[in-house]
Design an enzyme around this catalytic site. Structure first.
Site, PDB file in Angstrom:
ATOM      1  N   ASP A  46      29.393 -25.285 -12.960  1.00  0.00           N
ATOM      2  CA  ASP A  46      29.204 -25.237 -11.510  1.00  0.00           C
ATOM      3  C   ASP A  46      27.708 -25.161 -11.196  1.00  0.00           C
ATOM      4  O   ASP A  46      27.047 -24.189 -11.566  1.00  0.00           O
ATOM      5  CB  ASP A  46      29.923 -24.004 -10.963  1.00  0.00           C
ATOM      6  CG  ASP A  46      30.229 -24.090  -9.487  1.00  0.00           C
ATOM      7  OD1 ASP A  46      29.603 -24.908  -8.797  1.00  0.00           O
ATOM      8  OD2 ASP A  46      31.094 -23.331  -9.018  1.00  0.00           O
ATOM      9  N   ASP A  47      27.177 -26.186 -10.551  1.00  0.00           N
ATOM     10  CA  ASP A  47      25.749 -26.241 -10.173  1.00  0.00           C
ATOM     11  C   ASP A  47      24.824 -26.306 -11.387  1.00  0.00           C
ATOM     12  O   ASP A  47      23.675 -25.873 -11.326  1.00  0.00           O
ATOM     13  CB  ASP A  47      25.350 -25.041  -9.308  1.00  0.00           C
ATOM     14  CG  ASP A  47      25.903 -25.091  -7.898  1.00  0.00           C
ATOM     15  OD1 ASP A  47      26.736 -25.966  -7.615  1.00  0.00           O
ATOM     16  OD2 ASP A  47      25.507 -24.243  -7.070  1.00  0.00           O
ATOM     17  N   CYS A  84      30.887 -29.213  -4.880  1.00  0.00           N
ATOM     18  CA  CYS A  84      32.025 -28.583  -5.526  1.00  0.00           C
ATOM     19  C   CYS A  84      33.365 -29.208  -5.157  1.00  0.00           C
ATOM     20  O   CYS A  84      34.032 -29.820  -5.980  1.00  0.00           O
ATOM     21  CB  CYS A  84      32.029 -27.100  -5.180  1.00  0.00           C
ATOM     22  SG  CYS A  84      33.477 -26.235  -5.767  1.00  0.00           S
ATOM     23  N   ARG A  88      35.756 -31.826  -7.410  1.00  0.00           N
ATOM     24  CA  ARG A  88      37.014 -31.343  -7.985  1.00  0.00           C
ATOM     25  C   ARG A  88      38.192 -32.178  -7.501  1.00  0.00           C
ATOM     26  O   ARG A  88      39.127 -32.473  -8.263  1.00  0.00           O
ATOM     27  CB  ARG A  88      37.195 -29.862  -7.675  1.00  0.00           C
ATOM     28  CG  ARG A  88      36.204 -29.005  -8.432  1.00  0.00           C
ATOM     29  CD  ARG A  88      36.015 -27.610  -7.842  1.00  0.00           C
ATOM     30  NE  ARG A  88      34.724 -27.096  -8.255  1.00  0.00           N
ATOM     31  CZ  ARG A  88      34.485 -26.447  -9.393  1.00  0.00           C
ATOM     32  NH1 ARG A  88      35.491 -26.192 -10.209  1.00  0.00           N
ATOM     33  NH2 ARG A  88      33.271 -26.043  -9.706  1.00  0.00           N
ATOM     34  N   LYS A 143      37.605 -21.543 -11.602  1.00  0.00           N
ATOM     35  CA  LYS A 143      37.485 -21.855 -10.172  1.00  0.00           C
ATOM     36  C   LYS A 143      38.366 -23.044  -9.804  1.00  0.00           C
ATOM     37  O   LYS A 143      38.317 -24.084 -10.452  1.00  0.00           O
ATOM     38  CB  LYS A 143      36.014 -22.153  -9.867  1.00  0.00           C
ATOM     39  CG  LYS A 143      35.700 -22.521  -8.431  1.00  0.00           C
ATOM     40  CD  LYS A 143      34.194 -22.695  -8.275  1.00  0.00           C
ATOM     41  CE  LYS A 143      33.805 -23.134  -6.876  1.00  0.00           C
ATOM     42  NZ  LYS A 143      32.338 -23.248  -6.731  1.00  0.00           N
ATOM     43  N   HIS A 145      39.245 -24.170  -5.920  1.00  0.00           N
ATOM     44  CA  HIS A 145      38.494 -24.667  -4.760  1.00  0.00           C
ATOM     45  C   HIS A 145      38.954 -26.022  -4.230  1.00  0.00           C
ATOM     46  O   HIS A 145      38.165 -26.819  -3.741  1.00  0.00           O
ATOM     47  CB  HIS A 145      36.998 -24.704  -5.064  1.00  0.00           C
ATOM     48  CG  HIS A 145      36.170 -24.268  -3.881  1.00  0.00           C
ATOM     49  ND1 HIS A 145      34.792 -24.260  -3.897  1.00  0.00           N
ATOM     50  CD2 HIS A 145      36.540 -23.833  -2.647  1.00  0.00           C
ATOM     51  CE1 HIS A 145      34.337 -23.825  -2.736  1.00  0.00           C
ATOM     52  NE2 HIS A 145      35.382 -23.561  -1.964  1.00  0.00           N
ATOM     53  N   HIS A 230      26.336 -21.232 -10.877  1.00  0.00           N
ATOM     54  CA  HIS A 230      26.291 -21.155  -9.408  1.00  0.00           C
ATOM     55  C   HIS A 230      25.759 -19.792  -8.962  1.00  0.00           C
ATOM     56  O   HIS A 230      25.969 -18.789  -9.630  1.00  0.00           O
ATOM     57  CB  HIS A 230      27.714 -21.368  -8.877  1.00  0.00           C
ATOM     58  CG  HIS A 230      27.842 -21.590  -7.413  1.00  0.00           C
ATOM     59  ND1 HIS A 230      27.610 -20.606  -6.478  1.00  0.00           N
ATOM     60  CD2 HIS A 230      28.209 -22.687  -6.709  1.00  0.00           C
ATOM     61  CE1 HIS A 230      27.830 -21.089  -5.270  1.00  0.00           C
ATOM     62  NE2 HIS A 230      28.184 -22.349  -5.377  1.00  0.00           N
ATOM     63  N   ASP A 334      29.845 -30.095 -11.841  1.00  0.00           N
ATOM     64  CA  ASP A 334      30.417 -30.605 -10.583  1.00  0.00           C
ATOM     65  C   ASP A 334      29.375 -31.204  -9.656  1.00  0.00           C
ATOM     66  O   ASP A 334      29.714 -31.959  -8.742  1.00  0.00           O
ATOM     67  CB  ASP A 334      31.206 -29.510  -9.857  1.00  0.00           C
ATOM     68  CG  ASP A 334      30.365 -28.328  -9.416  1.00  0.00           C
ATOM     69  OD1 ASP A 334      29.194 -28.213  -9.845  1.00  0.00           O
ATOM     70  OD2 ASP A 334      30.886 -27.490  -8.644  1.00  0.00           O
ATOM     71  N   ASN A 335      28.103 -30.883  -9.856  1.00  0.00           N
ATOM     72  CA  ASN A 335      27.009 -31.465  -9.069  1.00  0.00           C
ATOM     73  C   ASN A 335      25.698 -31.035  -9.711  1.00  0.00           C
ATOM     74  O   ASN A 335      25.693 -30.291 -10.695  1.00  0.00           O
ATOM     75  CB  ASN A 335      27.054 -31.024  -7.595  1.00  0.00           C
ATOM     76  CG  ASN A 335      27.341 -29.558  -7.371  1.00  0.00           C
ATOM     77  OD1 ASN A 335      28.404 -29.182  -6.899  1.00  0.00           O
ATOM     78  ND2 ASN A 335      26.395 -28.709  -7.740  1.00  0.00           N
ATOM     79  N   LYS A 383      21.985 -30.721  -5.498  1.00  0.00           N
ATOM     80  CA  LYS A 383      23.340 -30.586  -4.983  1.00  0.00           C
ATOM     81  C   LYS A 383      23.386 -30.940  -3.497  1.00  0.00           C
ATOM     82  O   LYS A 383      22.502 -30.543  -2.734  1.00  0.00           O
ATOM     83  CB  LYS A 383      23.778 -29.129  -5.195  1.00  0.00           C
ATOM     84  CG  LYS A 383      25.051 -28.695  -4.490  1.00  0.00           C
ATOM     85  CD  LYS A 383      25.245 -27.206  -4.707  1.00  0.00           C
ATOM     86  CE  LYS A 383      26.459 -26.674  -3.961  1.00  0.00           C
ATOM     87  NZ  LYS A 383      26.639 -25.222  -4.193  1.00  0.00           N
TER      88      LYS A 383
END
Length: 552
Positions: A46-47, A84, A88, A143, A145, A230, A334-335, A383
């Site tokens: 994540d991030d 995010c 996903r 996660k 989301h 993140h 994710d980014n 991001k």
């Protein structure tokens, strides 16, 4: 909602789907051999910045992920969807985010367009829903989301979307006290000495061990979704200590060193330039509070390090259950790294408590612009943007039984929409036109199985939109614009770092690609950002202004 009701709801969904989908299944191995279906572990960070792994040029210690890279493939041109929820949604469904109902985040803007809903829509089906019909047991830790946690949205809860077991949260939060923590349908509380990254890894290991005891004759799909790195910047003290003081040379030096390593590794081509420092970021030499900025990057590195330790434990468990040889393990982000500065107070769960030290449970600091720029080396932006720094992700693929070119660099273009068709091909299953009584949108992605076998898949046309930031890539050409800005044109074969804008010199190409982008946007359901409720906020408002001190 009570636990028994939820379980009945999930069981009914699975039974009906099985009865209606069964005729669409082909239980044949995708390569035409008699080999069993491979297990699949899909790990999502994540991030994470493009250059945050050792295998992609980082100084951060990531030996377990580096080992996977040395035994498999490293993709250099793989893409996410910039943020995010959209990533996903696209990853899970093989559709573009707007098609899956998540054109933004989880706000309900369906009064404007169905492509902006609070969760996955009924024209999509997830990897887990399809693989469980191909005989897989399916597990999710971390996660989610993509909707399903609010009352009335239970159809999008992980266990209603094909997963047999779930441990994790809706969206993450404090690493020491995460929000919405669930085990299957039940609310659970973090215990003593709790750290979310460790718990996510622990439950992944637990699910693997339970699988081999209860379902050893079935293949498994494990989706391991870390919230690291993140914000908020939270890490264990012993991990922070390994990196404290190692970033006092600053983001400019770190970017240059990472860039040089990337060139040596073949991740970056010799003719590409390192993109300039972000124009809103200070030069390191002019940055006050350098000790505090060193601490921030040390915590970020510690979070990545701890995630890698968790991957190592999962891989050790895989070896213990003798499943490593025929398991495809994929790792991506994710980014790109986030340049946001979100540290409001007095919310004790989401704000930075005055006087607290960065990295501790009461702190809420972010990586911010200078370090995010370094994390995304060699690219521009971050991001939420659809320049390469926002949408390019490292992708590692390791599968001892299926990938023979150990340590190779794969330069083929791919996207998270390709993961679902890849997994279906490996499971020997066709994508169905319908799931239950619901008609499905056709897949947008294409199988990456040829790439895993060292074969080409040809040029791609891919497109993006997030908060008015927009882009399209056709072959080596990319047209990209930030919200409110003019189109920029780049030849990515010669200039992947987007430093030589050709738009003024090639207006015909700009016209061709902009028309193609608009056709895509109309087809998938993009609504101009200024017509949506969230447009009153600009992403750059989340940046700390140069004149502001860091604070403590």
């Amino acid at each position: 909602m009570s636990r028994p009701h939820n379980r009945r709801f999930s069981a009914i969904v699975h039974l009906v789907a099985w009865l209606l989908l069964a005729p669409n299944l082909r239980h044949l191995h995708a390569t035409g051999s008699n080999s069993p279906q491979p297990n699949i572990i899909l790990i999502l960070a994540d991030d994470l910045g493009f250059s945050d792994l050792g295998a992609y040029g980082s100084e951060i210690q990531t030996p377990h992920l580096d080992r996977l890279a040395s035994q498999g493939l490293r993709f250099t041109q793989f893409y996410n969807a910039a943020r995010c929820c959209p990533t996903r949604a696209a990853l899970l469904t093989g559709l573009y985010p707007h098609q899956a109902g998540m054109g933004h985040m989880t706000s309900d803007w369906t009064r404007i367009a169905q492509s902006y809903s609070p969760g996955l829509n009924d024209r999509s089906v997830t990897i887990a829903q399809l693989l469980c019909r191909a005989g897989y047991k399916t597990y999710l830790t971390g996660k989610w989301h993509t909707g399903g946690f609010e009352k009335g949205q239970e159809q999008n809860y992980p266990l209603s979307r094909g997963f047999d077991r779930f441990y994790g949260t809706y969206g993450g939060g404090n690493f020491f006290f995460p929000d919405n923590l669930k085990l299957d349908w039940e609310d659970v509380s973090p215990g003593e000495d709790y750290y979310f990254t460790d718990a996510v890894s622990d439950y992944a290991v637990q699910f693997l061990r339970e699988h081999v005891k209860k379902h050893n004759k079935q293949p498994f799909f494990l989706h391991l979704c870390y919230t690291a790195p993140h914000f908020p910047l939270h890490a264990r003290p012993e991990d922070i200590a390994r990196y404290r003081g190692k970033y006092r040379e600053g983001w400019d030096k770190v970017r240059q060193l990472r860039f040089e390593r990337q060139k040596q590794m073949g991740i970056v081509k010799p003719g590409w330039n390192l993109s300039p420092r972000d124009p809103l970021a200070r030069p390191w030499d002019a940055t006050p509070d350098q000790d505090q900025w060193d601490l921030r990057m040390a915590v970020h590195a510690a979070m990545v390090d701890r995630m890698d330790q968790g991957v190592g434990r999962v891989m050790a468990a895989l070896r213990q259950i003798k499943a490593e040889e025929n398991t495809l393990v994929l790792f991506l982000s994710d980014n790109g790294a986030s340049a946001e500065a979100l540290d409001s107070w007095p919310d004790p769960r989401r704000g930075h408590k005055p006087g607290s030290e960065v990295g501790t449970k009461d702190s809420h600091r972010c990586l911010e612009l200078g370090w995010a720029n370094a994390a995304n080396t060699p690219f521009r932006e971050h991001k939420m943007w659809v320049h390469e720094g926002g949408v390019a992700t490292p992708l590692i693929a390791c599968w001892p039984a299926g990938i023979k070119a150990a340590g190779a660099v794969a330069n083929q273009v791919g996207h998270v929409i390709d993961l679902l068709p890849t997994f279906l091909a490996l499971a020997g299953m066709d994508y169905p036109p319908a799931f239950g009584t619901r008609q499905l949108l056709p897949l947008e992605g294409k199988s990456l199985v040829p790439v895993l076998k060292g074969q080409p898949i040809g040029d791609r046309t891919l497109a993006w939109e997030h908060e008015g930031n927009r882009a399209i890539r056709q072959g080596d050409w990319k047209l990209v614009a930030s919200y409110g800005g003019k189109w920029e044109l780049y030849n990515l074969a010669a200039d992947r770092t987007e430093t030589n804008n050709l738009a003024d010199r090639m207006p015909e190409k700009v016209k061709q690609l902009s028309d193609l982008w608009q056709e895509w946007a109309d087809r998938v359901g993009v609504v101009p950002w200024e017509h949506l409720p969230g447009s009153d906020y600009q992403p750059t408002s989340r940046y700390r202004k140069k004149s502001e001190p860091v604070g403590s």
